[in-house]
Design a protein around this motif. Structure first.
Motif, short mmCIF file in Angstrom:
data_model
loop_
_atom_site.label_atom_id
_atom_site.label_comp_id
_atom_site.label_asym_id
_atom_site.label_seq_id
_atom_site.Cartn_x
_atom_site.Cartn_y
_atom_site.Cartn_z
N ARG A 99 43.61 38.78 16.77
CA ARG A 99 42.48 38.84 17.70
C ARG A 99 42.97 38.87 19.15
O ARG A 99 42.48 39.64 19.97
N ILE A 100 43.95 38.03 19.45
CA ILE A 100 44.50 38.01 20.80
C ILE A 100 45.09 39.36 21.17
O ILE A 100 44.80 39.92 22.24
N GLY A 101 45.94 39.89 20.29
CA GLY A 101 46.60 41.16 20.59
C GLY A 101 45.63 42.30 20.77
O GLY A 101 45.74 43.08 21.74
N VAL A 225 53.52 42.75 23.03
CA VAL A 225 53.68 42.07 24.32
C VAL A 225 52.56 41.07 24.53
O VAL A 225 52.78 39.95 25.02
N ALA A 226 51.33 41.44 24.14
CA ALA A 226 50.20 40.53 24.29
C ALA A 226 50.36 39.30 23.42
O ALA A 226 50.05 38.18 23.84
N VAL A 227 50.85 39.49 22.21
CA VAL A 227 51.08 38.35 21.30
C VAL A 227 52.11 37.40 21.89
O VAL A 227 51.92 36.17 21.89
N LEU A 228 53.20 37.95 22.41
CA LEU A 228 54.23 37.11 23.03
C LEU A 228 53.70 36.37 24.26
O LEU A 228 53.96 35.18 24.44
N SER A 229 52.96 37.07 25.10
CA SER A 229 52.44 36.45 26.32
C SER A 229 51.46 35.35 26.00
O SER A 229 51.49 34.26 26.61
N ALA A 230 50.55 35.60 25.05
CA ALA A 230 49.57 34.58 24.68
C ALA A 230 50.25 33.38 24.04
O ALA A 230 49.86 32.22 24.29
N SER A 231 51.27 33.63 23.23
CA SER A 231 52.01 32.52 22.63
C SER A 231 52.73 31.70 23.69
O SER A 231 52.79 30.47 23.61
#
Length: 297
Positions: A99-101, A225-231
């Motif tokens: 969902r985040i990504g 990149v979005a998954v890494l940033s949100a994590s």
């Protein structure tokens, strides 16, 4: 006796679009990286959809096992400091990760593509204002922009997702802007302008379909990149808040027990790494398959 020779019926060639799509699939499936990436993402999607059936415990239920219990037959990934089943939390965390990504990339791609297309197509002072603003944002890192957005919006998973989406807008705007400039200088576009094609037709009939290939590739890699940033934001306490089973938040909760219970950080870290790897491999495969040079027979 004269032998009669029958002529086979002529073979009807495939329509151009159908032939191109079949060639695209052939090149895509020929890439080992794309196959591995596709399998990883398919498994992640299946786990996210069927999380209630796969997870043996409620991800928020405390005391289902001893605190910091190592991996066993009852708890495959062990338990955390509240006795929650780590496998169940990671399974449910796949829902949050996807969902985040997807939401973050949707925010980035819609806003960035709009800015890039308007700047590249309009030109003049509109181009100067929009692209100078993008250049200013490019002077900051995506992480810094995301941190600033979270500081304004407040720490939460939703706000972290929005912040990650905002931080990537300049990148998509720059990619789209460059692609639009390339298409505007091609003969087919000049011919369409010469015969009096309207702006709507020029943008959505001629420009947009021809710049989708690089945008699709960038968007696929952008999910990772979005998954890494949100994590990272969740790890810093600015994203998902306890007791949310988000992988970055699980990592943050287990850092104090790294020596005593390394499984608490190992398994969510592996989940993040494998998911990011899947998106990157699929993005590389799409880049190769969408390359016209690769699709030549």
């Amino acid at each position: 006796m004269t032998q009669q020779i029958t002529t086979p019926p002529p073979v009807t060639p495939l329509p151009s679009k159908k032939r191109e799509f079949r060639r695209f699939l052939q090149v895509l499936f020929r890439s080992p990286g794309a196959k591995i990436g596709g399998i990883i993402l398919l498994v992640t999607i299946i786990v996210a959809i069927f999380a209630p059936a796969i997870a043996p415990f409620d991800p928020l239920e405390m005391g289902v096992g001893s605190t910091l219990q190592p991996p066993s037959a009852d708890h495959w990934f062990g338990t955390d400091d509240f006795g929650r089943d780590l496998f169940s939390r990671i399974v449910y965390g796949s829902r949050l990760t996807l969902r985040i990504g997807l939401i973050a990339v949707f925010i980035s791609i819609t806003s960035g593509v709009l800015l890039g297309m308007v700047a590249g197509y309009a030109g003049g002072w509109i181009e100067a204002i929009l692209m100078r603003g993008v250049d200013v944002l490019f002077s900051f890192t995506e992480t810094l922009i995301a941190l600033a957005a979270v500081a304004v919006l407040g720490p939460s998973l939703t706000n972290a997702t929005i912040a990650v989406g905002i931080s990537s807008i300049p990148f998509y705007a720059r990619v789209t802007y460059g692609a639009v400039l390339v298409e505007k200088n091609k003969e087919y576009f000049k011919a369409a302008q010469a015969i009096g094609a309207k702006h709507f037709r020029l943008i959505f009939r001629h420009i947009l379909p021809n710049i989708l290939s690089p945008i699709i590739v960038v968007a696929t890699v952008g999910v990772s990149v979005a998954v890494l940033s949100a994590s990272a934001l969740s790890f810093l306490g600015l994203g998902a808040q306890p007791p949310s089973p988000e992988w970055g938040a699980i990592l943050a909760a287990g850092r104090d027990y790294f020596r005593r219970a390394p499984w608490v950080t190992t398994f969510p870290g592996l989940a993040i790494a494998i998911t990011v790897l899947g998106f990157n491999l699929l993005g590389d495969g799409l880049r190769e398959a969408l390359d016209p040079q690769q699709r030549r027979p």
